[in-house]
Design a protein around this motif. Structure first.
Motif, PDB file in Angstrom:
ATOM      1  N   GLU A 181       0.807  -1.224   0.000  1.00  0.00           N
ATOM      2  CA  GLU A 181       0.000   0.000   0.000  1.00  0.00           C
ATOM      3  C   GLU A 181       0.842   1.276   0.000  1.00  0.00           C
ATOM      4  OE1 GLU A 181      -2.183  -3.220   2.338  1.00  0.00           O
ATOM      5  OE2 GLU A 181      -0.153  -2.389   2.226  1.00  0.00           O
ATOM      6  N   VAL A 182       2.105   1.174   0.424  1.00  0.00           N
ATOM      7  CA  VAL A 182       2.975   2.345   0.534  1.00  0.00           C
ATOM      8  C   VAL A 182       4.152   2.185  -0.431  1.00  0.00           C
ATOM      9  CG1 VAL A 182       4.373   3.735   2.106  1.00  0.00           C
ATOM     10  CG2 VAL A 182       2.323   2.583   2.951  1.00  0.00           C
ATOM     11  N   PRO A 183       4.484   3.226  -1.208  1.00  0.00           N
ATOM     12  CA  PRO A 183       5.650   3.128  -2.106  1.00  0.00           C
ATOM     13  C   PRO A 183       6.911   2.787  -1.322  1.00  0.00           C
ATOM     14  CG  PRO A 183       4.352   5.086  -2.625  1.00  0.00           C
ATOM     15  CD  PRO A 183       3.782   4.523  -1.363  1.00  0.00           C
ATOM     16  N   LYS A 184       7.704   1.877  -1.865  1.00  0.00           N
ATOM     17  CA  LYS A 184       8.884   1.402  -1.143  1.00  0.00           C
ATOM     18  C   LYS A 184       9.905   2.512  -0.918  1.00  0.00           C
ATOM     19  CE  LYS A 184      11.120  -0.359  -5.372  1.00  0.00           C
ATOM     20  NZ  LYS A 184      11.639  -1.570  -6.049  1.00  0.00           N
ATOM     21  N   GLU A 185       9.881   3.557  -1.776  1.00  0.00           N
ATOM     22  CA  GLU A 185      10.828   4.655  -1.619  1.00  0.00           C
ATOM     23  C   GLU A 185      10.571   5.456  -0.347  1.00  0.00           C
ATOM     24  OE1 GLU A 185       8.991   4.150  -4.303  1.00  0.00           O
ATOM     25  OE2 GLU A 185      10.472   3.351  -5.743  1.00  0.00           O
ATOM     26  N   GLU A 186       9.383   5.297   0.266  1.00  0.00           N
ATOM     27  CA  GLU A 186       9.056   6.036   1.480  1.00  0.00           C
ATOM     28  C   GLU A 186       9.727   5.450   2.726  1.00  0.00           C
ATOM     29  OE1 GLU A 186       7.233   8.825   1.541  1.00  0.00           O
ATOM     30  OE2 GLU A 186       7.083   8.730  -0.646  1.00  0.00           O
ATOM     31  N   PHE A 187      10.213   4.227   2.635  1.00  0.00           N
ATOM     32  CA  PHE A 187      10.889   3.597   3.765  1.00  0.00           C
ATOM     33  C   PHE A 187      12.374   3.971   3.757  1.00  0.00           C
ATOM     34  CE2 PHE A 187       7.169   1.043   3.009  1.00  0.00           C
ATOM     35  CZ  PHE A 187       6.733   0.669   4.262  1.00  0.00           C
ATOM     36  N   ALA A 188      12.916   4.253   4.947  1.00  0.00           N
ATOM     37  CA  ALA A 188      14.344   4.574   5.078  1.00  0.00           C
ATOM     38  C   ALA A 188      15.056   3.423   5.800  1.00  0.00           C
ATOM     39  CB  ALA A 188      14.532   5.883   5.840  1.00  0.00           C
ATOM     40  N   LEU A 189      16.267   3.111   5.353  1.00  0.00           N
ATOM     41  CA  LEU A 189      17.018   1.995   5.910  1.00  0.00           C
ATOM     42  C   LEU A 189      18.306   2.485   6.568  1.00  0.00           C
ATOM     43  CD1 LEU A 189      16.757  -0.494   2.878  1.00  0.00           C
ATOM     44  CD2 LEU A 189      15.215  -0.306   4.845  1.00  0.00           C
ATOM     45  N   LYS A 190      18.607   1.907   7.733  1.00  0.00           N
ATOM     46  CA  LYS A 190      19.866   2.178   8.420  1.00  0.00           C
ATOM     47  C   LYS A 190      20.438   0.842   8.887  1.00  0.00           C
ATOM     48  CE  LYS A 190      18.219   6.639  10.188  1.00  0.00           C
ATOM     49  NZ  LYS A 190      17.908   7.418  11.431  1.00  0.00           N
ATOM     50  N   LYS A 191      21.623   0.519   8.399  1.00  0.00           N
ATOM     51  CA  LYS A 191      22.240  -0.763   8.752  1.00  0.00           C
ATOM     52  C   LYS A 191      23.572  -0.528   9.445  1.00  0.00           C
ATOM     53  CE  LYS A 191      23.495  -5.281   6.898  1.00  0.00           C
ATOM     54  NZ  LYS A 191      23.738  -6.089   5.675  1.00  0.00           N
ATOM     55  N   HIS A 192      23.730  -1.185  10.563  1.00  0.00           N
ATOM     56  CA  HIS A 192      24.994  -1.134  11.314  1.00  0.00           C
ATOM     57  C   HIS A 192      25.395  -2.558  11.649  1.00  0.00           C
ATOM     58  CE1 HIS A 192      28.164   0.307  13.900  1.00  0.00           C
ATOM     59  NE2 HIS A 192      27.688  -0.409  14.917  1.00  0.00           N
ATOM     60  N   GLN A 193      26.419  -3.032  10.941  1.00  0.00           N
ATOM     61  CA  GLN A 193      26.891  -4.411  11.087  1.00  0.00           C
ATOM     62  C   GLN A 193      25.730  -5.384  10.860  1.00  0.00           C
ATOM     63  OE1 GLN A 193      28.960  -4.612  14.869  1.00  0.00           O
ATOM     64  NE2 GLN A 193      30.601  -3.260  14.179  1.00  0.00           N
ATOM     65  N   SER A 194      25.282  -6.121  11.880  1.00  0.00           N
ATOM     66  CA  SER A 194      24.211  -7.111  11.682  1.00  0.00           C
ATOM     67  C   SER A 194      22.835  -6.590  12.101  1.00  0.00           C
ATOM     68  CB  SER A 194      24.522  -8.386  12.465  1.00  0.00           C
ATOM     69  OG  SER A 194      24.588  -8.105  13.859  1.00  0.00           O
ATOM     70  N   ASP A 195      22.744  -5.291  12.414  1.00  0.00           N
ATOM     71  CA  ASP A 195      21.477  -4.700  12.856  1.00  0.00           C
ATOM     72  C   ASP A 195      20.902  -3.817  11.748  1.00  0.00           C
ATOM     73  OD1 ASP A 195      21.906  -5.898  15.300  1.00  0.00           O
ATOM     74  OD2 ASP A 195      22.900  -4.125  16.141  1.00  0.00           O
ATOM     75  N   LEU A 196      19.640  -4.034  11.442  1.00  0.00           N
ATOM     76  CA  LEU A 196      18.951  -3.248  10.417  1.00  0.00           C
ATOM     77  C   LEU A 196      17.772  -2.513  11.047  1.00  0.00           C
ATOM     78  CD1 LEU A 196      18.431  -2.490   7.398  1.00  0.00           C
ATOM     79  CD2 LEU A 196      16.958  -4.512   7.280  1.00  0.00           C
ATOM     80  N   THR A 197      17.693  -1.211  10.806  1.00  0.00           N
ATOM     81  CA  THR A 197      16.570  -0.406  11.274  1.00  0.00           C
ATOM     82  C   THR A 197      15.789   0.096  10.063  1.00  0.00           C
ATOM     83  OG1 THR A 197      17.763   0.312  13.250  1.00  0.00           O
ATOM     84  CG2 THR A 197      15.871   1.636  12.578  1.00  0.00           C
ATOM     85  N   ILE A 198      14.483  -0.133  10.090  1.00  0.00           N
ATOM     86  CA  ILE A 198      13.602   0.305   9.005  1.00  0.00           C
ATOM     87  C   ILE A 198      12.707   1.416   9.546  1.00  0.00           C
ATOM     88  CG2 ILE A 198      11.804  -0.382   7.378  1.00  0.00           C
ATOM     89  CD1 ILE A 198      12.863  -3.258   7.623  1.00  0.00           C
ATOM     90  N   GLU A 199      12.847   2.609   8.994  1.00  0.00           N
ATOM     91  CA  GLU A 199      12.000   3.730   9.407  1.00  0.00           C
ATOM     92  C   GLU A 199      10.701   3.677   8.616  1.00  0.00           C
ATOM     93  OE1 GLU A 199      12.059   8.584   9.243  1.00  0.00           O
ATOM     94  OE2 GLU A 199      13.913   7.551   9.818  1.00  0.00           O
ATOM     95  N   VAL A 200       9.602   3.505   9.327  1.00  0.00           N
ATOM     96  CA  VAL A 200       8.289   3.349   8.697  1.00  0.00           C
ATOM     97  C   VAL A 200       7.683   4.723   8.429  1.00  0.00           C
ATOM     98  CG1 VAL A 200       5.991   2.329   8.947  1.00  0.00           C
ATOM     99  CG2 VAL A 200       7.989   1.167   9.924  1.00  0.00           C
ATOM    100  N   PRO A 201       7.221   5.000   7.208  1.00  0.00           N
ATOM    101  CA  PRO A 201       6.619   6.305   6.923  1.00  0.00           C
ATOM    102  C   PRO A 201       5.274   6.458   7.613  1.00  0.00           C
ATOM    103  CG  PRO A 201       6.406   4.866   5.031  1.00  0.00           C
ATOM    104  CD  PRO A 201       7.273   4.145   6.018  1.00  0.00           C
TER     105      PRO A 201
END
Length: 293
Positions: A168-188
């Motif tokens: 339902e939401v364009p994938k470009e609206e999500f922001a990704l931050k990766k540090h080593q083995s940890d991934l953070t997904i910022e939800v719009p």
């Protein structure tokens, strides 16, 4: 470079039923309109798949291995390599009363019972025949297929997996931050209140940990920002609202250098001289002394 099993791909195709020549599925908007299968709520464009994961019929995936991107190919699939043969055991008779809270059933209508998709085959007196076979089961399928793109960038792969679960939401609206083995997904913000969002997050996490062995932790971040109020314009006063348009135009036309006429002083209440009443008697001034009168 020829594609192989496990590659992340964007695929274009048009699917026809060999027996009837009918177009039943496509990734092209114009083809869907010509075949009268276009729907306003449908999204057209290359389909994202991971080759070998069974997201397309097995026979079609096998035919894509070794194909170069941009190359068109026509693939014919028998029912066994497509959606299987029709199984009479998957036909059911359902009481008509189960449609009481639904649209009245008609033959060919796609419905869902017990969490499974089905097709209405016949409607009788008090009973409805539904078919749990895939709508294309028992059909010979003809695919015109091509590989639009091979995804190599890791972020693009991750965003494509997110879009698969949260379309339902364009994938470009999500922001990704990766540090080593940890991934953070910022939800719009537009995804905060989607129905089934928590289930989708769980599915995204499972996909990422399956296809990216170096990701151990997945965190979803939802940021609520303060909304700044819009400045309000001052409301016009009653005096300003009463000014006639023609007076405003006249004031604009008058040059600024024109001398202003002094305003007459307003007379105060009660200061005007009163006229003597005609009934008031007047006294004559006395002339001479009292002896002279």
């Amino acid at each position: 470079m020829a594609v192989k099993s496990g590659d992340f791909l964007l695929v274009n195709y048009t699917l026809k039923v060999k027996e009837s020549g009918e177009t039943v599925d496509t990734t092209f908007d114009s083809v869907a309109k010509d075949a009268h299968i276009h729907r306003e709520d449908s999204t057209f464009g290359p389909k994202f798949i991971i080759l070998g994961e069974g997201w397309l019929p097995k026979g079609l995936e096998e035919s894509l291995v070794g194909l170069d991107p941009g190359t068109n190919k026509t693939v014919e699939l028998t029912p066994e390599k497509g959606f299987g043969a029709r199984d009479p055991q998957k036909m059911r008779l359902v009481p008509l009363r189960r449609f009481r809270d639904r649209e009245y059933p008609t033959p060919g209508q796609q419905v869902e019972f017990d969490g499974r998709p089905a097709v209405v085959r016949a409607v009788g007196a008090g009973r409805v025949q539904v078919d749990y076979n895939h709508p294309l089961a028992g059909r010979t399928l003809v695919y015109d297929v091509s590989i639009d793109k091979v995804l190599d960038d890791e972020n693009e792969k991750i965003l494509s997996l997110i879009a698969l679960r949260i379309p339902e939401v364009p994938k470009e609206e999500f922001a990704l931050k990766k540090h080593q083995s940890d991934l953070t997904i910022e939800v719009p913000e537009e995804a905060f209140y989607l129905s089934g969002l928590q289930v989708a997050k769980k599915a995204v996490t499972s996909d990422l940990q399956k296809f990216f062995p170096d990701i151990d932790t997945v965190a979803f971040q939802e940021i609520f920002k303060r909304s700044e109020p819009k400045p309000e314009l001052p409301a016009p006063t009653a005096r300003q609202a009463e000014i006639a348009p023609e007076k405003e135009e006249k004031a604009e036309a008058e040059p600024e250098s024109a001398p202003k006429k002094p305003k007459a002083l307003a007379k105060k209440k009660g200061t005007a001289a009163k006229k003597p009443s005609p009934s008031t008697s007047r006294k004559r001034p006395k002339m001479g002394s009292e002896n002279q009168r």
